[in-house]
Motif scaffolding. Structure first.
Motif, PDB file in Angstrom:
ATOM      1  N   LEU A  14       0.049  -1.161  -0.111  1.00 13.42           N
ATOM      2  CA  LEU A  14      -0.226   0.367   0.170  1.00 13.42           C
ATOM      3  C   LEU A  14       1.399   0.957   0.044  1.00 13.42           C
ATOM      4  O   LEU A  14       0.467   2.118  -0.641  1.00 13.42           O
ATOM      5  N   ASP A  15       1.608   1.213   0.949  1.00 10.39           N
ATOM      6  CA  ASP A  15       2.617   2.601   1.047  1.00 10.39           C
ATOM      7  C   ASP A  15       3.988   2.370   1.224  1.00 10.39           C
ATOM      8  O   ASP A  15       4.272   1.083   2.448  1.00 10.39           O
ATOM      9  N   SER A 334      10.414   4.665  -5.166  1.00  9.04           N
ATOM     10  CA  SER A 334       8.450   3.676  -4.483  1.00  9.04           C
ATOM     11  C   SER A 334       8.048   4.334  -5.395  1.00  9.04           C
ATOM     12  O   SER A 334       7.157   3.587  -5.718  1.00  9.04           O
ATOM     13  N   ILE A 335       8.204   5.090  -6.702  1.00  3.23           N
ATOM     14  CA  ILE A 335       7.852   5.459  -8.128  1.00  3.23           C
ATOM     15  C   ILE A 335       7.944   4.715  -9.305  1.00  3.23           C
ATOM     16  O   ILE A 335       8.864   4.823 -10.418  1.00  3.23           O
ATOM     17  N   PHE A 341       0.311   0.566 -10.890  1.00  2.93           N
ATOM     18  CA  PHE A 341      -0.759  -0.522 -11.203  1.00  2.93           C
ATOM     19  C   PHE A 341      -1.267  -1.008 -10.061  1.00  2.93           C
ATOM     20  O   PHE A 341      -2.028  -1.138  -9.718  1.00  2.93           O
ATOM     21  N   VAL A 342      -0.491  -1.622  -9.206  1.00  2.00           N
ATOM     22  CA  VAL A 342      -0.442  -2.911  -8.279  1.00  2.00           C
ATOM     23  C   VAL A 342      -1.543  -2.027  -7.498  1.00  2.00           C
ATOM     24  O   VAL A 342      -3.307  -2.227  -6.699  1.00  2.00           O
ATOM     25  N   ASP A 409       1.791  10.636 -10.855  1.00  2.00           N
ATOM     26  CA  ASP A 409       2.776  12.190 -11.853  1.00  2.00           C
ATOM     27  C   ASP A 409       3.996  12.418 -11.427  1.00  2.00           C
ATOM     28  O   ASP A 409       4.289  13.092 -11.483  1.00  2.00           O
ATOM     29  N   GLY A 410       4.180  11.379 -10.385  1.00  2.00           N
ATOM     30  CA  GLY A 410       5.565  11.199  -9.567  1.00  2.00           C
ATOM     31  C   GLY A 410       5.534  11.319  -8.255  1.00  2.00           C
ATOM     32  O   GLY A 410       7.172  11.913  -7.993  1.00  2.00           O
ATOM     33  N   ILE A 411       4.480  11.714  -7.638  1.00  2.00           N
ATOM     34  CA  ILE A 411       4.408  12.354  -6.619  1.00  2.00           C
ATOM     35  C   ILE A 411       3.799  11.246  -5.629  1.00  2.00           C
ATOM     36  O   ILE A 411       3.262  10.511  -5.714  1.00  2.00           O
ATOM     37  N   ASP A 412       5.286  11.453  -4.696  1.00  2.00           N
ATOM     38  CA  ASP A 412       3.837  10.585  -3.284  1.00  2.00           C
ATOM     39  C   ASP A 412       4.023  10.938  -2.794  1.00  2.00           C
ATOM     40  O   ASP A 412       4.486  10.355  -1.507  1.00  2.00           O
TER      41      ASP A 412
END
Length: 584
Positions: A14-15, A334-335, A341-342, A409-412
């Motif tokens: 999840l994170d 992480s990006i 996708f998951v 967008d590349g931001i986590d």
């Protein structure tokens, strides 16, 4: 982290903030404290059989209390809408989720358009913050029409207090930021319908375009958090630089060297990447919160880019300014497309789960119509229980959609919901897992500055008072916030009393009893405030303690909750055996 299909619903998937695989020392320390697995013991096999019996009965009770076969169906039938699953009706009566559900395709189109334009900007090498600024302000105008000026006004006033005033007097700036920031909630609530033409007749033309979302103030609360984050991060960074200048000055005087360079020169000489090390790209979340930005990075343009960042504009999740600026320059590990996708698959699973519930269990409509006449205590409790699950899902789904947008967008940003609502046995831990990014925000900017655990009661009162006002300007919510703190006290005291016995065999069983009491307290409080109301709660309590069947249900429910708590503990032990530990 390599993706394991067996861990599709795990915290790590999840994170990555919840994954300690990159910190071997921390991971081993967590694993060392974990207990051996109990899943294959006779005790937990018995619990598994109970789950196979009780969970289907819960669904059946909720369906019997809300479907066409219920005698009260005619009362709320008109509230239901035409659905798409096997010709069934759908309970689309919750206005908050209905807005999201009815505009889902529009939101999907916005995400696609944003990503196409983003890729074009990358081709032309447009600076990330500039793209976010132009797109964000444009989106704000399309969303709220000329009312976006009201938002920009508040944003600009807060910028003035946080930057210019803080140079003169830090304490005055902090007071102005908090007083005006909280004051905007009251101003917007009272004066949001004041027209521009009432202020100045020449501005009447601005009242003709309100954008897609006329209620511009609904999402302003999230903007307020970002306004405060930017300005408080700036004040802290400015303080750090002043301290470094003072320390340099003292060292210079003791060594008979020249006086220290001015603050502006010191800020300019501060490297963006300490020591030029490429490892700066792998800072963890805590390090990113105090990322040493140049003082010049706290400018109005970056401020607007952050505040109006479109994927997180409507409802979050909430990122601090420092974290946002860091990620605009360095893409986190992480990006990657596999993780994103998951995450998208999990989002899709949640949406389909919500659709199934809304098509087969019409408990929201039942609650609105108060149509529980002659229902059993079990059925009434399931009306409330599934209502709470729908509340959880209706918040989780938009939050995850907007986080999915940001990941694309590349931001986590942080994940807002890391626990299923039904996987909670502690009031304290529940609030850590519910709206997690907001919880992190109030801890960083309110709880810790007030002393943290040293002033737990004062800090908690301030936090929940702010949370109540932030959600809505109503006295009942403020009282709710104070009651939450009151309800937390027994858990805090009892936890401290029993912690020394955590190695005893009976410890988890006593904790399960406490968990049962906590769950009843949390459920009754939330059922009263958000689902059944006063009439429904009184009806439920009367039947539970004044009828034989009702009391039998109460005992059975307590036993089921006790088993549920045991399984919740073991789920957390399973996480610990993988080296994962979160305080919720």
């Amino acid at each position: 982290m390599k993706y394991n299909p067996l861990l599709f619903f795990s915290l790590e998937t999840l994170d990555t903030r919840l994954d300690n695989s990159t910190d071997l020392e921390k991971k081993l320390a967590i694993q060392a404290k974990a207990n051996p697995s109990r899943w294959n013991t006779l005790e937990f096999k018995f619990y598994g059989v109970c789950f196979l019996i009780v969970v289907p009965l819960m669904f059946k009770a909720a369906m019997d209390a809300s479907n066409e076969t219920n005698p009260n169906y005619w009362i709320y039938k008109g509230i239901l809408s035409d659905g798409w699953i096997f010709g069934r009706k759908v309970d689309n009566s919750d206005s908050q989720y209905r807005f999201f559900r009815d505009n889902f395709l529009l939101l999907g189109g916005m995400i696609l358009l944003h990503q196409i334009l983003r890729r074009i900007s990358l081709f032309f090498k447009v600076r990330r913050t500039l793209f976010d600024l132009v797109y964000g302000v444009s989106f704000l105008f399309i969303a709220h029409g000329f009312n976006f000026i009201r938002i920009i006004f508040h944003v600009s006033v807060m910028y003035f207090f946080g930057t210019f005033v803080s140079y003169k007097n830090k304490k005055v700036a902090l007071i102005l930021l908090w007083v005006y920031g909280i004051g905007t909630l009251f101003l917007n609530d009272r004066y949001r319908q004041v027209r521009f033409g009432q202020i100045l007749n020449a501005l009447s033309f601005m009242d003709s375009f309100h954008g897609i979302i006329e209620r511009w103030d609904v999402f302003f609360n999230f903007t307020l958090l970002k306004m405060l984050s930017f300005n408080l991060d700036f004040i802290k960074r400015n303080d750090d630089l002043l301290d470094s200048v003072k320390n340099s000055s003292n060292k210079a005087k003791t060594s008979n060297e020249e006086e220290s360079i001015p603050l502006r020169e010191a800020s300019e000489s501060q490297p963006v990447t300490p020591n030029g090390s490429p490892s700066i790209k792998y800072l963890n979340e805590r390090q990113r919160l105090d990322y040493p930005l140049e003082i010049s990075d706290y400018n109005y343009g970056n401020y607007l880019s952050y505040v109006t960042y479109t994927p997180l504009l409507i409802a979050g999740p909430i990122m601090t300014f420092n974290d946002y600026m860091y990620q605009t320059r360095f893409t986190l590990p992480s990006i990657n497309w596999k993780r994103t996708f998951v995450y998208g698959l999990r989002l899709g699973f949640c949406i389909l789960t919500m659709e199934f519930i809304l098509h087969y269990i019409y408990v929201v409509a039942v609650s609105k119509a108060k149509a529980w006449y002659n229902d059993t205590p079990f059925q009434i409790s399931m009306i409330g229980f599934f209502n709470l699950n729908i509340i959880w899902l209706k918040l989780l789904i938009p939050w995850r959609l907007f986080r999915f947008w940001a990941l694309c967008d590349g931001i986590d940003p942080p994940e807002n919901m890391i626990r299923c609502m039904d996987n909670n046995f502690s009031a304290m831990q529940f609030w850590r897992a519910w709206h997690r990014s907001y919880n992190k925000w109030v801890i960083r900017y309110i709880y810790v500055p007030l002393g943290g655990s040293k002033n737990r009661i004062l800090g908690s009162l301030a936090v929940f008072s702010f949370v109540a006002i932030w959600h809505d300007i109503e006295l009942r919510l403020l009282i709710w916030g104070w009651l939450v703190v009151l309800f937390l006290l027994p858990e805090i005291v009892l936890t401290q009393l029993f912690v020394p016995y955590r190695k005893e065999w009976w410890y988890r069983h006593v904790c399960a009893l406490g968990g049962v009491a906590n769950i009843w307290m949390m459920m009754l409080a939330n059922l009263f405030g958000f689902c059944l109301g006063k009439d429904g709660i009184l009806n439920l309590l009367h039947d539970m303690f004044h009828t034989v069947n009702g009391f039998g249900f109460f005992i059975s429910a307590c036993a089921s909750l006790w088993i549920g708590c045991q399984v919740m503990y073991e789920l957390r032990e399973s996480e610990a055996r993988r080296g994962v530990y979160v305080k919720c």
